[in-house]
Design a protein around this motif. Sequence first.
Motif, PDB file in Angstrom:
ATOM      1  N   ALA A 124       0.601  88.696   2.847  1.00  0.00           N
ATOM      2  CA  ALA A 124      -0.176  89.881   3.163  1.00  0.00           C
ATOM      3  C   ALA A 124       0.600  90.764   4.130  1.00  0.00           C
ATOM      4  CB  ALA A 124      -1.518  89.468   3.772  1.00  0.00           C
ATOM      5  N   ALA A 125       0.175  92.023   4.223  1.00  0.00           N
ATOM      6  CA  ALA A 125       0.805  92.945   5.162  1.00  0.00           C
ATOM      7  C   ALA A 125       0.604  92.425   6.580  1.00  0.00           C
ATOM      8  CB  ALA A 125       0.188  94.330   5.015  1.00  0.00           C
ATOM      9  N   PRO A 126       1.679  92.404   7.376  1.00  0.00           N
ATOM     10  CA  PRO A 126       1.571  91.837   8.727  1.00  0.00           C
ATOM     11  C   PRO A 126       0.645  92.656   9.612  1.00  0.00           C
ATOM     12  CG  PRO A 126       3.684  92.927   8.427  1.00  0.00           C
ATOM     13  CD  PRO A 126       3.028  92.905   7.092  1.00  0.00           C
ATOM     14  N   THR A 127      -0.162  91.962  10.377  1.00  0.00           N
ATOM     15  CA  THR A 127      -1.044  92.602  11.341  1.00  0.00           C
ATOM     16  C   THR A 127      -0.590  92.201  12.730  1.00  0.00           C
ATOM     17  OG1 THR A 127      -2.593  90.757  11.299  1.00  0.00           O
ATOM     18  CG2 THR A 127      -2.955  92.536   9.705  1.00  0.00           C
ATOM     19  N   LEU A 128      -1.219  92.811  13.727  1.00  0.00           N
ATOM     20  CA  LEU A 128      -0.852  92.500  15.108  1.00  0.00           C
ATOM     21  C   LEU A 128      -1.082  91.032  15.408  1.00  0.00           C
ATOM     22  CD1 LEU A 128       0.130  93.563  17.817  1.00  0.00           C
ATOM     23  CD2 LEU A 128      -2.262  94.093  18.402  1.00  0.00           C
ATOM     24  N   GLY A 129      -2.206  90.479  14.910  1.00  0.00           N
ATOM     25  CA  GLY A 129      -2.493  89.067  15.145  1.00  0.00           C
ATOM     26  C   GLY A 129      -1.504  88.156  14.452  1.00  0.00           C
ATOM     27  N   SER A 130      -1.132  88.487  13.186  1.00  0.00           N
ATOM     28  CA  SER A 130      -0.196  87.634  12.462  1.00  0.00           C
ATOM     29  C   SER A 130       1.184  87.690  13.091  1.00  0.00           C
ATOM     30  CB  SER A 130      -0.124  88.076  10.997  1.00  0.00           C
ATOM     31  OG  SER A 130       0.401  89.384  10.883  1.00  0.00           O
ATOM     32  N   ARG A 131       1.601  88.872  13.567  1.00  0.00           N
ATOM     33  CA  ARG A 131       2.902  88.969  14.250  1.00  0.00           C
ATOM     34  C   ARG A 131       2.914  88.112  15.518  1.00  0.00           C
ATOM     35  NH1 ARG A 131       2.469  94.716  13.306  1.00  0.00           N
ATOM     36  NH2 ARG A 131       3.740  95.354  11.537  1.00  0.00           N
ATOM     37  N   ALA A 132       1.803  88.157  16.248  1.00  0.00           N
ATOM     38  CA  ALA A 132       1.728  87.366  17.480  1.00  0.00           C
ATOM     39  C   ALA A 132       1.841  85.881  17.174  1.00  0.00           C
ATOM     40  CB  ALA A 132       0.415  87.668  18.207  1.00  0.00           C
ATOM     41  N   ARG A 133       1.186  85.441  16.103  1.00  0.00           N
ATOM     42  CA  ARG A 133       1.267  84.022  15.745  1.00  0.00           C
ATOM     43  C   ARG A 133       2.671  83.650  15.287  1.00  0.00           C
ATOM     44  NH1 ARG A 133      -3.902  85.251  13.731  1.00  0.00           N
ATOM     45  NH2 ARG A 133      -3.064  85.674  11.650  1.00  0.00           N
ATOM     46  N   ARG A 134       3.334  84.562  14.550  1.00  0.00           N
ATOM     47  CA  ARG A 134       4.695  84.277  14.085  1.00  0.00           C
ATOM     48  C   ARG A 134       5.670  84.206  15.257  1.00  0.00           C
ATOM     49  NH1 ARG A 134       6.426  88.288   9.415  1.00  0.00           N
ATOM     50  NH2 ARG A 134       8.348  87.037   9.672  1.00  0.00           N
ATOM     51  N   VAL A 135       5.452  85.001  16.302  1.00  0.00           N
ATOM     52  CA  VAL A 135       6.328  84.992  17.472  1.00  0.00           C
ATOM     53  C   VAL A 135       6.046  83.784  18.354  1.00  0.00           C
ATOM     54  CG1 VAL A 135       6.890  86.218  19.613  1.00  0.00           C
ATOM     55  CG2 VAL A 135       6.667  87.489  17.457  1.00  0.00           C
ATOM     56  N   ALA A 136       4.790  83.342  18.374  1.00  0.00           N
ATOM     57  CA  ALA A 136       4.398  82.277  19.313  1.00  0.00           C
ATOM     58  C   ALA A 136       5.151  80.987  19.054  1.00  0.00           C
ATOM     59  CB  ALA A 136       2.889  82.045  19.220  1.00  0.00           C
ATOM     60  N   LEU A 137       5.235  80.563  17.771  1.00  0.00           N
ATOM     61  CA  LEU A 137       5.896  79.284  17.472  1.00  0.00           C
ATOM     62  C   LEU A 137       7.374  79.299  17.851  1.00  0.00           C
ATOM     63  CD1 LEU A 137       5.881  76.448  16.270  1.00  0.00           C
ATOM     64  CD2 LEU A 137       6.264  77.473  14.004  1.00  0.00           C
ATOM     65  N   PRO A 138       8.185  80.277  17.416  1.00  0.00           N
ATOM     66  CA  PRO A 138       9.597  80.281  17.857  1.00  0.00           C
ATOM     67  C   PRO A 138       9.750  80.369  19.369  1.00  0.00           C
ATOM     68  CG  PRO A 138       9.270  81.800  16.023  1.00  0.00           C
ATOM     69  CD  PRO A 138       7.908  81.377  16.464  1.00  0.00           C
ATOM     70  N   LEU A 139       8.897  81.165  20.010  1.00  0.00           N
ATOM     71  CA  LEU A 139       9.021  81.339  21.449  1.00  0.00           C
ATOM     72  C   LEU A 139       8.736  80.034  22.189  1.00  0.00           C
ATOM     73  CD1 LEU A 139       9.553  83.457  23.655  1.00  0.00           C
ATOM     74  CD2 LEU A 139       7.082  83.887  23.715  1.00  0.00           C
ATOM     75  N   VAL A 140       7.620  79.412  21.863  1.00  0.00           N
ATOM     76  CA  VAL A 140       7.243  78.159  22.536  1.00  0.00           C
ATOM     77  C   VAL A 140       8.259  77.067  22.229  1.00  0.00           C
ATOM     78  CG1 VAL A 140       5.500  76.344  22.662  1.00  0.00           C
ATOM     79  CG2 VAL A 140       4.794  78.749  22.622  1.00  0.00           C
ATOM     80  N   LEU A 141       8.649  76.952  20.937  1.00  0.00           N
ATOM     81  CA  LEU A 141       9.575  75.889  20.554  1.00  0.00           C
ATOM     82  C   LEU A 141      10.963  76.108  21.171  1.00  0.00           C
ATOM     83  CD1 LEU A 141       9.675  73.306  18.924  1.00  0.00           C
ATOM     84  CD2 LEU A 141      10.473  74.634  16.955  1.00  0.00           C
ATOM     85  N   SER A 142      11.383  77.370  21.297  1.00  0.00           N
ATOM     86  CA  SER A 142      12.675  77.647  21.938  1.00  0.00           C
ATOM     87  C   SER A 142      12.664  77.173  23.381  1.00  0.00           C
ATOM     88  CB  SER A 142      12.980  79.149  21.880  1.00  0.00           C
ATOM     89  OG  SER A 142      13.132  79.588  20.549  1.00  0.00           O
ATOM     90  N   PHE A 143      11.595  77.482  24.103  1.00  0.00           N
ATOM     91  CA  PHE A 143      11.499  77.051  25.504  1.00  0.00           C
ATOM     92  C   PHE A 143      11.495  75.528  25.602  1.00  0.00           C
ATOM     93  CE2 PHE A 143       8.847  75.686  29.080  1.00  0.00           C
ATOM     94  CZ  PHE A 143       9.542  76.253  30.135  1.00  0.00           C
ATOM     95  N   VAL A 144      10.694  74.865  24.752  1.00  0.00           N
ATOM     96  CA  VAL A 144      10.597  73.405  24.807  1.00  0.00           C
ATOM     97  C   VAL A 144      11.934  72.759  24.446  1.00  0.00           C
ATOM     98  CG1 VAL A 144       9.506  71.390  23.746  1.00  0.00           C
ATOM     99  CG2 VAL A 144       8.113  73.376  24.376  1.00  0.00           C
ATOM    100  N   LEU A 165      18.811  77.669  19.637  1.00  0.00           N
ATOM    101  CA  LEU A 165      18.086  78.917  19.358  1.00  0.00           C
ATOM    102  C   LEU A 165      18.226  79.351  17.903  1.00  0.00           C
ATOM    103  CD1 LEU A 165      18.793  80.990  22.596  1.00  0.00           C
ATOM    104  CD2 LEU A 165      16.732  79.713  21.975  1.00  0.00           C
ATOM    105  N   VAL A 166      19.345  79.016  17.260  1.00  0.00           N
ATOM    106  CA  VAL A 166      19.486  79.338  15.826  1.00  0.00           C
ATOM    107  C   VAL A 166      18.365  78.674  15.029  1.00  0.00           C
ATOM    108  CG1 VAL A 166      20.896  78.931  13.776  1.00  0.00           C
ATOM    109  CG2 VAL A 166      21.962  79.769  15.863  1.00  0.00           C
ATOM    110  N   GLY A 167      18.091  77.427  15.341  1.00  0.00           N
ATOM    111  CA  GLY A 167      17.030  76.727  14.618  1.00  0.00           C
ATOM    112  C   GLY A 167      15.643  77.190  14.982  1.00  0.00           C
ATOM    113  N   THR A 168      15.397  77.418  16.272  1.00  0.00           N
ATOM    114  CA  THR A 168      14.027  77.755  16.690  1.00  0.00           C
ATOM    115  C   THR A 168      13.672  79.216  16.429  1.00  0.00           C
ATOM    116  OG1 THR A 168      14.853  78.173  18.936  1.00  0.00           O
ATOM    117  CG2 THR A 168      14.005  75.959  18.458  1.00  0.00           C
ATOM    118  N   VAL A 169      14.578  80.130  16.734  1.00  0.00           N
ATOM    119  CA  VAL A 169      14.286  81.560  16.541  1.00  0.00           C
ATOM    120  C   VAL A 169      14.142  81.886  15.061  1.00  0.00           C
ATOM    121  CG1 VAL A 169      15.165  83.911  16.878  1.00  0.00           C
ATOM    122  CG2 VAL A 169      15.380  82.222  18.714  1.00  0.00           C
ATOM    123  N   SER A 170      14.907  81.203  14.209  1.00  0.00           N
ATOM    124  CA  SER A 170      14.824  81.490  12.769  1.00  0.00           C
ATOM    125  C   SER A 170      13.457  81.148  12.191  1.00  0.00           C
ATOM    126  CB  SER A 170      15.917  80.716  12.021  1.00  0.00           C
ATOM    127  OG  SER A 170      15.718  79.316  12.156  1.00  0.00           O
TER     128      SER A 170
END
Length: 379
Positions: free
Chosen positions: A8-28, A55-60
């Motif tokens: 589906a077309a990305p929404t603000l909520g879907s973008r936030a969810r897509r960013v959350a996993l790479p961001l959290v996993l990168s930090f961990v 970061l290559v693995g997590t950010v991707s």
Amino acid sequence: MSTTEPIAAPTLGSRARRVALPLVLSFVAVAGSLGASRGEPDRRAADWFMVVLILVGTVSLYWLRTHPTRVLWATVVATLVYMLMQYAYGPVIFAFVITVFYTIRMGYRVSGWAALAALYIGHVGGRMVLGINEQGVYQVLLVGTCFVVLGFTAELFRAHRDRVMAAARTRKEAELRQAGEERLRIAQELHDVVAHHISLINVQASTALHLVNRQPEQAAPALSAIKDASKEALVELRSIVGILRQSDESAPRQPVAGLERLEHLVNRTSMAGLEVHTVVHGDPHPLPTGLDRAAFRIIQESLTNIVRHAKATAATVRIQYGEQSLVLQVDDDGKSLVGPPTEGNGIIGMRERATALGGTLTATRTPTGGLRIVATLPL
């Protein structure tokens, strides 16, 4: 073969969810690997390249939903290089595990299993080539077992997802099929109601126009018949429209059309100048609602066709109640015609009604050239 969900077309909520996993996993992953490096002094010391590989693995993972296979192989390469360079054991494997699980679950089975095999073989073979033999056979087998368990776990979730999607498709197809059948039934009802009453009105109007100047006193019955037929048509049409609207208003409705209204139908048709004879064989008994309605509509449409198209003065309706089926036969005394009858919407609609009940309907010529309709409807 891959089975992917529509994106589906990305929404603000879907973008936030897509960013959350790479961001959290990168930090961990970065924090965990740095911490593991301090606790494993015999491993290669942490440096900027280790952080880049993590970061290559997590950010991707941000592009995992849109480009799953590309993200999968990016994590395979990054994880394999990390392991062969003997950085400290840590949460670097998390990105690989998530990516493999997702790709297999979404139907990219070949790519997922190939990635598992590539990382395992690359890790074991690379260590042999580089002369790194710090792992024993037990550890090698344990890692392989974990990879197999990961793959089969993803397969279980994929199978569940496929079952859910198949059930949803089946429900949708059933709903579309039911909607199509309902549209066909409504179209048949409208055709039968409108065609029958309009045909009677047309015949009576012709009679009234013929008599209005010559014998005006005899035009009154024809006009009365037109009034009754139009009123009855409006009542049935309003009833059908009320059903379509699913309204609770008290619209005038007649009982469901069935063979109990056959006498009324014969009287109406006789007023149009067609003499109708009814012959019943067997013991009449109550019929299922659908079959009863179909039988009435077939007879109604047969008489309508005779009034509209056949140059006939009389028709005979035969009804035979059997143990296994109900047989209907409608003959007219039309002029001698040759060749099979032309099948218009009326005959096609009658055949569809019969076929829907598992029966048959044929249209042939009588020995005198009239039209004969025979319908067999199983009980």
